[in-house]
Design a protein around this motif. Structure first.
Motif, PDB file in Angstrom:
ATOM      1  N   MET A   1       0.843  -1.182   0.000  1.00 53.23           N
ATOM      2  CA  MET A   1       0.000   0.000   0.000  1.00 53.23           C
ATOM      3  C   MET A   1       0.881   1.235   0.000  1.00 53.23           C
ATOM      4  SD  MET A   1      -1.373   0.037   3.949  1.00 53.23           S
ATOM      5  CE  MET A   1      -2.654   1.222   3.531  1.00 53.23           C
ATOM      6  N   THR A   2       0.302   2.354  -0.381  1.00 51.53           N
ATOM      7  CA  THR A   2       1.024   3.626  -0.376  1.00 51.53           C
ATOM      8  C   THR A   2       0.588   4.457   0.836  1.00 51.53           C
ATOM      9  OG1 THR A   2      -0.667   4.729  -1.719  1.00 51.53           O
ATOM     10  CG2 THR A   2       1.154   3.655  -2.879  1.00 51.53           C
ATOM     11  N   GLN A   3       1.499   5.275   1.281  1.00 52.45           N
ATOM     12  CA  GLN A   3       1.229   6.253   2.343  1.00 52.45           C
ATOM     13  C   GLN A   3       2.098   7.479   2.085  1.00 52.45           C
ATOM     14  OE1 GLN A   3       1.935   4.613   6.235  1.00 52.45           O
ATOM     15  NE2 GLN A   3       0.713   2.777   5.858  1.00 52.45           N
ATOM     16  N   THR A   4       1.590   8.636   2.456  1.00 50.22           N
ATOM     17  CA  THR A   4       2.394   9.858   2.441  1.00 50.22           C
ATOM     18  C   THR A   4       2.309  10.487   3.814  1.00 50.22           C
ATOM     19  OG1 THR A   4       1.842  10.194   0.102  1.00 50.22           O
ATOM     20  CG2 THR A   4       2.811  12.049   1.278  1.00 50.22           C
ATOM     21  N   TRP A   5       3.466  10.821   4.382  1.00 51.12           N
ATOM     22  CA  TRP A   5       3.544  11.381   5.728  1.00 51.12           C
ATOM     23  C   TRP A   5       3.949  12.845   5.634  1.00 51.12           C
ATOM     24  CZ3 TRP A   5       7.125   6.864   7.683  1.00 51.12           C
ATOM     25  CH2 TRP A   5       6.395   5.670   7.652  1.00 51.12           C
ATOM     26  N   HIS A   6       3.196  13.723   6.303  1.00 46.70           N
ATOM     27  CA  HIS A   6       3.444  15.160   6.273  1.00 46.70           C
ATOM     28  C   HIS A   6       3.693  15.692   7.691  1.00 46.70           C
ATOM     29  CE1 HIS A   6       1.930  15.715   2.101  1.00 46.70           C
ATOM     30  NE2 HIS A   6       1.057  14.771   2.421  1.00 46.70           N
TER      31      HIS A   6
ATOM     32  N   ALA B   1      -1.596  10.778   4.624  1.00 44.26           N
ATOM     33  CA  ALA B   1      -2.390  11.012   3.424  1.00 44.26           C
ATOM     34  C   ALA B   1      -2.105   9.887   2.433  1.00 44.26           C
ATOM     35  CB  ALA B   1      -2.050  12.371   2.807  1.00 44.26           C
ATOM     36  N   ASN B   2      -2.965   9.785   1.435  1.00 42.04           N
ATOM     37  CA  ASN B   2      -2.758   8.811   0.358  1.00 42.04           C
ATOM     38  C   ASN B   2      -2.615   7.389   0.899  1.00 42.04           C
ATOM     39  OD1 ASN B   2      -2.466   8.158  -2.412  1.00 42.04           O
ATOM     40  ND2 ASN B   2      -0.230   8.128  -2.218  1.00 42.04           N
ATOM     41  N   VAL B   3      -3.343   7.066   1.957  1.00 44.29           N
ATOM     42  CA  VAL B   3      -3.277   5.724   2.553  1.00 44.29           C
ATOM     43  C   VAL B   3      -4.258   4.828   1.807  1.00 44.29           C
ATOM     44  CG1 VAL B   3      -3.527   4.370   4.664  1.00 44.29           C
ATOM     45  CG2 VAL B   3      -2.695   6.729   4.788  1.00 44.29           C
TER      46      VAL B   3
ATOM     47  N   GLU C   1       7.498  -4.928   5.937  1.00 43.80           N
ATOM     48  CA  GLU C   1       8.590  -4.216   5.264  1.00 43.80           C
ATOM     49  C   GLU C   1       8.049  -2.913   4.665  1.00 43.80           C
ATOM     50  OE1 GLU C   1      11.557  -5.521   5.396  1.00 43.80           O
ATOM     51  OE2 GLU C   1      11.198  -7.640   5.814  1.00 43.80           O
ATOM     52  N   ILE C   2       8.857  -1.857   4.754  1.00 45.63           N
ATOM     53  CA  ILE C   2       8.497  -0.582   4.141  1.00 45.63           C
ATOM     54  C   ILE C   2       9.678  -0.063   3.325  1.00 45.63           C
ATOM     55  CG2 ILE C   2       6.894  -0.014   6.010  1.00 45.63           C
ATOM     56  CD1 ILE C   2       8.955   2.028   7.009  1.00 45.63           C
ATOM     57  N   ALA C   3       9.404   0.856   2.426  1.00 47.46           N
ATOM     58  CA  ALA C   3      10.456   1.469   1.622  1.00 47.46           C
ATOM     59  C   ALA C   3      10.164   2.957   1.472  1.00 47.46           C
ATOM     60  CB  ALA C   3      10.549   0.804   0.252  1.00 47.46           C
TER      61      ALA C   3
ATOM     62  N   VAL D   1       6.038   3.184   0.754  1.00 40.91           N
ATOM     63  CA  VAL D   1       5.364   1.983   0.274  1.00 40.91           C
ATOM     64  C   VAL D   1       5.501   0.926   1.362  1.00 40.91           C
ATOM     65  CG1 VAL D   1       5.308   0.157  -1.459  1.00 40.91           C
ATOM     66  CG2 VAL D   1       5.798   2.505  -2.144  1.00 40.91           C
ATOM     67  N   ALA D   2       4.406   0.259   1.703  1.00 39.29           N
ATOM     68  CA  ALA D   2       4.416  -0.797   2.715  1.00 39.29           C
ATOM     69  C   ALA D   2       3.861  -2.074   2.109  1.00 39.29           C
ATOM     70  CB  ALA D   2       3.576  -0.390   3.927  1.00 39.29           C
ATOM     71  N   TRP D   3       4.447  -3.216   2.488  1.00 42.05           N
ATOM     72  CA  TRP D   3       4.011  -4.503   1.996  1.00 42.05           C
ATOM     73  C   TRP D   3       3.153  -5.218   3.041  1.00 42.05           C
ATOM     74  CZ3 TRP D   3       8.335  -2.148   0.257  1.00 42.05           C
ATOM     75  CH2 TRP D   3       8.539  -2.142  -1.122  1.00 42.05           C
ATOM     76  N   MET D   4       2.581  -6.320   2.656  1.00 44.34           N
ATOM     77  CA  MET D   4       1.765  -7.107   3.582  1.00 44.34           C
ATOM     78  C   MET D   4       2.630  -7.677   4.697  1.00 44.34           C
ATOM     79  SD  MET D   4      -1.432  -7.115   2.668  1.00 44.34           S
ATOM     80  CE  MET D   4      -2.106  -8.588   3.435  1.00 44.34           C
ATOM     81  N   LEU D   5       2.018  -7.863   5.863  1.00 47.09           N
ATOM     82  CA  LEU D   5       2.704  -8.534   6.969  1.00 47.09           C
ATOM     83  C   LEU D   5       3.097  -9.946   6.570  1.00 47.09           C
ATOM     84  CD1 LEU D   5       0.499  -7.798  10.119  1.00 47.09           C
ATOM     85  CD2 LEU D   5       2.683  -6.758   9.550  1.00 47.09           C
TER      86      LEU D   5
END
Length: 226
Positions: free
Chosen positions: A1-6, A47-49, A175-177, A219-223
């Motif tokens: 999934m995507t995420q944006t952190w502000h 945002a963008n979750v 895992e995240i990137a 970007v985050a992947w499944m557990l």
């Protein structure tokens, strides 16, 4: 999934390693820097979750979040362990508790900007949850720069997975990137911070180590089971 952190603030305090070691699950190794353990309170705006390829919906995909975290190793892989995560979106809280085995709580949250400061207030509202409140203002005071490998800042921020423990004792890794953190020195004034009382202690007296980041795409992947 995507995420944006502000508008993210890292507020770190040194804590006795023996105290934190008792708070993490069995099988997790507390990660320290020069034998010092750390706990962090991290407020920001999500945002963008959304799952990749699915359009973001403003009333679902954007909300404030505030987490309390420390640093661990599992199978010698460094990562983040969350003691709590408060969010202003009940749907996100329910999904994360069920699917990610993470200690999410609903909270009444508000973020404002005034004269270059970010004003952040969170008060936990989940029924039966330990009370927790955070009220502060913060802002950057320097230019952004990625942390250098081997420094304390790198140890505290450049971590590319998180760990959670299910009720049955199984350990999961997510895992995240993202790009290296564009960290800026920060200034903060805190009116109230009871976020660590759920752990049986208040943050130590004295100024925390503060860093600000304006923006980070993730970007985050499944557990997966460790």
């Amino acid at each position: 999934m995507t995420q944006t952190w502000h508008d993210l603030l890292f507020a770190h305090w040194p804590v006795d390693a023996a105290v934190l070691r008792e708070k993490i699950p069995p099988g997790f190794e507390l990660d320290t820097f020069a034998a010092q353990a750390w706990v962090a309170v991290v407020p920001f705006q999500m945002a963008n979750v959304t799952p990749r390829g699915v359009p973001a919906l403003p009333w679902v995909s954007e909300f404030p979040e505030l987490n309390v975290r420390t640093y661990v190793r599992v199978a010698d892989t460094p990562g983040v362990y969350f003691f709590s995560l408060d969010a202003g979106n009940p749907l996100a809280v329910g999904a994360a508790r069920t699917l990610a085995h993470l200690p999410y709580y609903t909270a009444q949250m508000k973020i404002d900007r005034e004269d270059g400061w970010i004003r952040y207030h969170s008060r936990r509202t989940s029924s039966g949850a330990p009370p927790a409140e955070f009220a502060a203002r913060y802002r950057p005071v320097g230019d952004p720069e990625p942390p250098s490998e081997g420094t304390l800042e790198y140890f505290l921020t450049e971590r590319y997975c998180l760990y959670s423990a299910a009720k049955d004792g199984r350990t999961y890794r997510c895992e995240i990137a993202h790009a290296p953190w564009p960290l800026q020195p920060a200034k903060a004034t805190t009116r109230r911070n009871t976020m660590t009382r759920q752990l049986g202690f208040d943050v130590p007296d004295g100024e925390p180590l503060l860093h600000y980041a304006d923006y980070q795409e993730v970007v985050a992947w499944m557990l997966h089971l460790v």
